[in-house]
Design a protein around this motif. Structure first.
Motif, PDB file in Angstrom:
ATOM      1  N   ASN A  54      57.888  56.667  64.081  1.00 47.34           N
ATOM      2  CA  ASN A  54      56.989  56.995  62.914  1.00 47.34           C
ATOM      3  C   ASN A  54      55.623  57.331  63.253  1.00 47.34           C
ATOM      4  O   ASN A  54      54.835  56.886  62.630  1.00 47.34           O
ATOM      5  CB  ASN A  54      57.192  56.616  61.966  1.00 47.34           C
ATOM      6  CG  ASN A  54      59.218  56.483  61.680  1.00 47.34           C
ATOM      7  OD1 ASN A  54      59.292  57.393  61.138  1.00 47.34           O
ATOM      8  ND2 ASN A  54      59.264  55.311  61.676  1.00 47.34           N
ATOM      9  N   TYR A  55      55.726  58.339  64.442  1.00 47.58           N
ATOM     10  CA  TYR A  55      53.633  58.398  64.773  1.00 47.58           C
ATOM     11  C   TYR A  55      53.863  59.942  65.644  1.00 47.58           C
ATOM     12  O   TYR A  55      54.896  60.182  66.067  1.00 47.58           O
ATOM     13  CB  TYR A  55      53.097  56.988  65.457  1.00 47.58           C
ATOM     14  CG  TYR A  55      53.687  56.176  66.612  1.00 47.58           C
ATOM     15  CD1 TYR A  55      53.122  57.550  68.131  1.00 47.58           C
ATOM     16  CD2 TYR A  55      54.400  56.029  67.194  1.00 47.58           C
ATOM     17  CE1 TYR A  55      53.039  56.686  69.330  1.00 47.58           C
ATOM     18  CE2 TYR A  55      54.663  55.561  68.073  1.00 47.58           C
ATOM     19  CZ  TYR A  55      53.954  56.045  69.321  1.00 47.58           C
ATOM     20  OH  TYR A  55      54.323  56.233  70.806  1.00 47.58           O
ATOM     21  N   LEU A  56      52.829  60.231  65.650  1.00 54.64           N
ATOM     22  CA  LEU A  56      52.825  61.574  66.287  1.00 54.64           C
ATOM     23  C   LEU A  56      52.690  61.972  67.753  1.00 54.64           C
ATOM     24  O   LEU A  56      52.558  60.789  68.632  1.00 54.64           O
ATOM     25  CB  LEU A  56      51.413  62.029  66.002  1.00 54.64           C
ATOM     26  CG  LEU A  56      50.820  63.912  65.966  1.00 54.64           C
ATOM     27  CD1 LEU A  56      51.741  64.275  64.304  1.00 54.64           C
ATOM     28  CD2 LEU A  56      50.017  63.622  65.893  1.00 54.64           C
ATOM     29  N   ASN A  57      53.919  62.668  68.018  1.00 55.89           N
ATOM     30  CA  ASN A  57      54.435  63.019  69.211  1.00 55.89           C
ATOM     31  C   ASN A  57      53.241  64.055  70.115  1.00 55.89           C
ATOM     32  O   ASN A  57      53.348  65.170  70.448  1.00 55.89           O
ATOM     33  CB  ASN A  57      55.604  63.332  69.710  1.00 55.89           C
ATOM     34  CG  ASN A  57      55.696  63.410  71.258  1.00 55.89           C
ATOM     35  OD1 ASN A  57      55.333  63.147  71.663  1.00 55.89           O
ATOM     36  ND2 ASN A  57      57.389  63.992  70.870  1.00 55.89           N
ATOM     37  N   GLU A  58      52.139  63.179  69.643  1.00 57.84           N
ATOM     38  CA  GLU A  58      50.836  64.101  70.460  1.00 57.84           C
ATOM     39  C   GLU A  58      50.631  64.470  72.422  1.00 57.84           C
ATOM     40  O   GLU A  58      49.912  65.158  72.672  1.00 57.84           O
ATOM     41  CB  GLU A  58      49.341  63.952  70.129  1.00 57.84           C
ATOM     42  CG  GLU A  58      49.365  62.496  70.642  1.00 57.84           C
ATOM     43  CD  GLU A  58      47.982  61.877  69.331  1.00 57.84           C
ATOM     44  OE1 GLU A  58      46.972  62.989  68.741  1.00 57.84           O
ATOM     45  OE2 GLU A  58      47.657  60.559  69.111  1.00 57.84           O
ATOM     46  N   ASP A  59      51.211  64.061  72.774  1.00 61.32           N
ATOM     47  CA  ASP A  59      51.379  63.161  74.533  1.00 61.32           C
ATOM     48  C   ASP A  59      52.575  64.149  75.329  1.00 61.32           C
ATOM     49  O   ASP A  59      52.981  64.243  76.823  1.00 61.32           O
ATOM     50  CB  ASP A  59      51.122  62.106  74.694  1.00 61.32           C
ATOM     51  CG  ASP A  59      49.622  61.886  74.206  1.00 61.32           C
ATOM     52  OD1 ASP A  59      48.873  62.633  74.469  1.00 61.32           O
ATOM     53  OD2 ASP A  59      49.900  60.420  74.365  1.00 61.32           O
ATOM     54  N   GLY A  60      53.365  65.215  74.019  1.00 66.43           N
ATOM     55  CA  GLY A  60      55.008  65.572  74.625  1.00 66.43           C
ATOM     56  C   GLY A  60      55.719  64.624  75.450  1.00 66.43           C
ATOM     57  O   GLY A  60      56.202  65.160  75.673  1.00 66.43           O
ATOM     58  N   GLY A  61      56.025  63.465  74.647  1.00 66.77           N
ATOM     59  CA  GLY A  61      56.595  62.983  75.042  1.00 66.77           C
ATOM     60  C   GLY A  61      58.511  63.425  74.842  1.00 66.77           C
ATOM     61  O   GLY A  61      58.610  63.753  74.010  1.00 66.77           O
ATOM     62  N   PRO A  62      59.367  62.336  74.553  1.00 64.78           N
ATOM     63  CA  PRO A  62      60.725  62.398  73.951  1.00 64.78           C
ATOM     64  C   PRO A  62      60.974  62.815  73.511  1.00 64.78           C
ATOM     65  O   PRO A  62      60.398  62.328  72.302  1.00 64.78           O
ATOM     66  CB  PRO A  62      61.636  61.765  74.844  1.00 64.78           C
ATOM     67  CG  PRO A  62      60.687  60.773  75.843  1.00 64.78           C
ATOM     68  CD  PRO A  62      59.108  60.384  75.259  1.00 64.78           C
ATOM     69  N   GLN A  63      61.589  63.906  73.178  1.00 64.22           N
ATOM     70  CA  GLN A  63      61.857  64.405  71.566  1.00 64.22           C
ATOM     71  C   GLN A  63      63.620  64.880  71.642  1.00 64.22           C
ATOM     72  O   GLN A  63      63.562  64.926  70.014  1.00 64.22           O
ATOM     73  CB  GLN A  63      61.592  66.088  72.015  1.00 64.22           C
ATOM     74  CG  GLN A  63      60.806  66.269  69.633  1.00 64.22           C
ATOM     75  CD  GLN A  63      59.843  65.273  68.892  1.00 64.22           C
ATOM     76  OE1 GLN A  63      58.957  64.457  69.123  1.00 64.22           O
ATOM     77  NE2 GLN A  63      60.333  65.805  66.833  1.00 64.22           N
ATOM     78  N   ILE A  64      64.168  64.538  71.904  1.00 63.58           N
ATOM     79  CA  ILE A  64      65.522  65.607  72.148  1.00 63.58           C
ATOM     80  C   ILE A  64      66.138  63.716  71.633  1.00 63.58           C
ATOM     81  O   ILE A  64      66.233  62.722  71.532  1.00 63.58           O
ATOM     82  CB  ILE A  64      65.965  65.260  73.450  1.00 63.58           C
ATOM     83  CG1 ILE A  64      65.653  66.515  73.875  1.00 63.58           C
ATOM     84  CG2 ILE A  64      68.123  66.169  73.239  1.00 63.58           C
ATOM     85  CD1 ILE A  64      66.019  67.774  73.210  1.00 63.58           C
TER      86      ILE A  64
END
Length: 271
Positions: A250-260
């Motif tokens: 529950n924090y921003l995925n601003e570094d292009g981390g895993p999203q699948i």
């Protein structure tokens, strides 16, 4: 084959194209594009196609269902934690749909193990259901007589491992009003977009106006952020100022981390 096999091995996947295991943020807003593009003909047409949005002009009240844990006490404006955050998303939506009037909302609570919440959504008792765990059985498994539901972008994720069914919580709307479902999803995305673009309650004027839903809702997203602030402000209001490691997904995925990830409840039996 599965997702791993389609990609041809782990080494070929990078950035967002990896399965999130719960150790990095998943809060992410799909880019809006040009929300304020002028098109007067389209404005009039879109409002006319949404019965729910049009009805707010007369009722001046949002009916929002909130799913709470079994045995949970009375919900008030002082309620914190996940339930408090969920109630705030009802008020954020009210601010967006009713020209900043976030208090023009009627909250009805439902037990998390009580399926009457989806019945209330489908029969029009409530306009939107908040705090609901995303399970596709509520859509794919719904009988034709009740219709399906649309789940917004999640605003809260559970801390389960990737090998388990991860909990995603969002706002649910009836599938028969696509325009209102899109409006609700835009409001959730707006709180995330605001954080990505350093927009807060104090500088809400930088939030884009939106022409997609007609003249009456041109400032809907700005009204929402003027009340709630961005996602981080909402989260900290209800959970305190936690380190990212304590917030799970529950924090921003601003570094292009895993999203699948996979929504639970995909395997359903339709009678």
């Amino acid at each position: 084959g599965n997702y791993h096999e389609i990609w041809g091995g782990e080494g070929n996947r990078q950035g967002m194209n990896q399965i999130n295991n719960g150790t990095s943020g998943m809060i992410y807003a799909i880019p809006f594009g040009e929300l304020d593009e002028e098109d007067d003909d389209k404005r009039d047409f879109d409002v006319a196609t949404s019965n729910t949005l049009r009805n707010f002009e007369e009722s001046r009240l949002l009916n929002c269902g909130v799913v709470v844990p079994d045995g949970f006490g009375r919900v008030t404006k002082l309620t914190k934690g996940f339930v408090g955050m969920t109630v705030d998303y009802c008020r954020i939506l009210a601010a967006a749909v009713l020209s900043g009037n976030y208090d023009l909302v009627n909250i009805t609570t439902f037990s998390q193990n009580d399926n009457s919440s989806f019945a209330a959504l489908n029969d029009g008792t409530i306009d939107v259901l908040a705090g609901v765990r995303v399970e596709k059985k509520h859509d794919f498994g719904s009988p034709p007589s009740t219709g399906g539901v649309h789940f917004s972008t999640p605003y809260f994720y559970g801390n389960e491992t990737a090998s388990d069914d991860v909990s995603f919580f969002s706002l649910a709307t009836r599938e028969d009003d696509v325009m209102f479902s899109s409006f609700v999803n835009c409001v959730v995305l707006a709180t995330i977009y605001a954080q990505e673009n350093y927009i807060t309650r104090r500088n809400d004027k930088f939030m884009s106006r939106v022409s997609l839903f007609g003249n009456d809702f041109e400032w809907a997203l700005r009204d929402a952020i003027a009340f709630s602030g961005n996602y981080d402000q909402i989260y900290k209001k209800h959970f305190g100022d936690l380190w990212e490691a304590e917030r799970g997904r529950n924090y921003l995925n601003e570094d292009g981390g895993p999203q699948i990830y996979s929504f639970p409840g995909l395997l359903v039996t339709v009678n």
